[in-house]
Structures are given as C-alpha cells and as structure tokens.
Design a protein around this motif. Structure first.
Motif: not given
Length: 308
Positions: A169-172, A177-181, A243-249, A260-265
C-alpha cells in the motif's frame, strides 16, 4: 510399447549407416546390435532396415519409427536433465534480482528461509532499477527477479511469466508534530493545502501522487525533491512537507516521522516474482519462487495486522 534401448540402437544404425559403425558408437558388438534390430522388427511386425553390401538403409516403416524414436530419446534426455537439476538443490548456485525497497524489507526474510532449507545453494543477488532487472532476466543473467507494477501500467505478462506476491500500500509520511500525525487514516482530499516532498528523477511514486491528487481535485505543491526515501523522511521530519511512499519503503522509519494510512485514496503497487517464460527453470529457481510465495503470505498478514 517398444523397448527404449532397441529404439536407441535403431536410431544409431540409421544415423551411422551401418551396423558396424553403430556398434562402435554404442560400445556394443555388431552381433548384439543385429540381435536388437531383429527383436525390434519382430515387435513391429515388419522390416525396419534394408541391408546392402555397403551398409543399411531404413525402410519406410524404419523412417517412421526412427522419427518417433528421436522424439522419445530427446524427452528422456530432458527428463534426465530435470532430475539432475533436482539433485542440484544439494549444490549449485542461484542468481536473483531485486530492487532496493524489497532488498531492505521483504527479500531478506525469504533468503533466510531458503538458506535454512537449502544451505548448499550459493545465492547471488543483483539489485537494480526495474528496467535493468527485466534486461537481466531476458539476457539470462538472472533466473528470477522481484518486480513491481501499478494498476495503470501492468507488467507485460507475455514478455515475462509473473506471479503476484502481495499488495504494497501507498502510505502518507508526516512529521510527528504535524496536525495529521495523530490520525489513524486520512484521505487525499484532506491534503490539498499541503507542501510535498517527492522523489527526484521521475520516480514512480511521483506518478502515484499526481494521479491521486488529480482524483482528489488538486495539484500538489512541491517543496523538495529527494534522492531516496531516507532523505525524503528526513525532510518530512523537519516539516518541509509531507510525502507518499510504499509501505515497504518506510519499515525503517525515521524517529521524527509518522506513517498514516491513506486507505483506498492512493493506489498500492503489486509486488511480483518474474522469470523468462521460455527459460528452462532450475530446481533451485522453482524452490526459491515457492519460498517467496510462502514468505509473502506470512509477510502480508503480519504487515496487515500492524496497519492502523
């Protein structure tokens, strides 16, 4: 069913043009060769050779039977070769291909299992970009390789024989300290106002970002182009962007980064093992591919269990 040894004798006589020369090629006596031919003719029920002062020639039936005999003998030789390769699991070598994110995450698990099962096989692993791995497969420099693809550009299944191992999966990536963390999951539509750290050089994850952002209705604003995922994580950790990255990266996560998970987006990539379809695969290659499939099953279950 005709005796294989007699078929071999018949083929040798026809190919050599005489009983005497066939006997020498087979390390038989001429008398033994003649006896085998006579027995075969009795089995077939008709003459197979025409005898002349200077040698022999096949009859029409002999021509037909020799043609089939050659096919049978080739198949038996292939069977012997395949069995020899099975014995090769007790010795020999295996050349594999991989790419950096797999070499740093999934592949070592499979290598450890394979070395435990087949300790006498010498493994040589080549890490490269995907086009380099495909070239090595086609040139026969490696027997099988890990590859990847995305849904909009699937690997050519006619060019290579492919087995899907698992979905990556692609993750964020955001700073701690980011608000989305603290979020368990976000959607790409939540990220329109963010600055982005991307991979340089037209890396595939850039196309993932572009396609995902387009589907979410925005154009990403780029703040930094990183040469690898370690550099990307470092820049994310100091707040230069997300940034985006593959989970394995990002299994070896920077301490200043949250995943953070991006689900299916955002689309995942498919991890594959490939070999050249016209290649006679060695027993070691087949065994390693089986280990990859088994390891992938456990790996995906473990990674899935750890997702937020």
């Amino acid at each position: 069913m005709y005796d294989v040894k007699r078929l071999q004798v018949l083929a040798a006589v026809v190919e050599n043009g005489s009983v005497t020369r066939a006997a020498a090629a087979l390390s038989y006596t001429p008398s033994a060769v003649s006896q085998q031919i006579l027995r075969l003719e009795r089995e077939v029920g008709q003459p197979l050779l025409e005898r002349h002062p200077r040698g022999v020639q096949p009859t029409e039936a002999g021509h037909v039977l020799v043609g089939h005999a050659r096919k049978v003998l080739r198949q038996l030789a292939a069977a012997e070769s395949d069995l020899a390769e099975i014995a090769g699991l007790r010795r020999g070598r295996l050349d594999l291909g991989t790419f950096p994110t797999m070499g740093a995450s999934f592949l070592p698990l499979a290598v450890r299992q394979f070395r435990s099962d087949y300790p006498a096989i010498e493994l040589t692993i080549h890490s490269d970009r995907e086009d380099g791995l495909v070239q090595k497969l086609e040139e026969g420099r490696i027997g099988l390789s890990l590859l990847w693809d995305y849904e909009w550009e699937r690997m050519d299944a006619e060019r290579l024989s492919l087995t899907a191992l698992f979905s990556d999966p692609t993750v964020l990536l955001v700073a701690t300290d980011h608000p989305l963390a603290q979020r368990r999951r976000v959607a790409m539509t939540d990220l329109a106002e963010e600055q982005w750290v991307i991979r340089a050089g037209g890396h595939p994850v850039v196309e993932v970002l572009e396609r995902s952002a387009l589907a979410a209705g925005f154009t990403p604003r780029i703040s930094f182009q990183a040469n690898d995922y370690q550099e990307a994580q470092a820049m994310v950790s100091v707040g230069l962007g997300i940034a985006l990255a593959p989970r394995t990266a990002v299994l070896n996560k920077h301490p200043g980064v949250e995943v953070v998970s991006l689900g299916s987006s955002a689309p995942p990539r498919r991890i594959l093992v490939a070999h050249r379809p016209d290649r006679v695969r060695t027993a070691a290659e087949i065994a390693f591919a089986e280990v990859l499939v088994e390891t992938a099953r456990d790996y995906e279950a473990e990674v899935s269990g750890g997702r937020s």
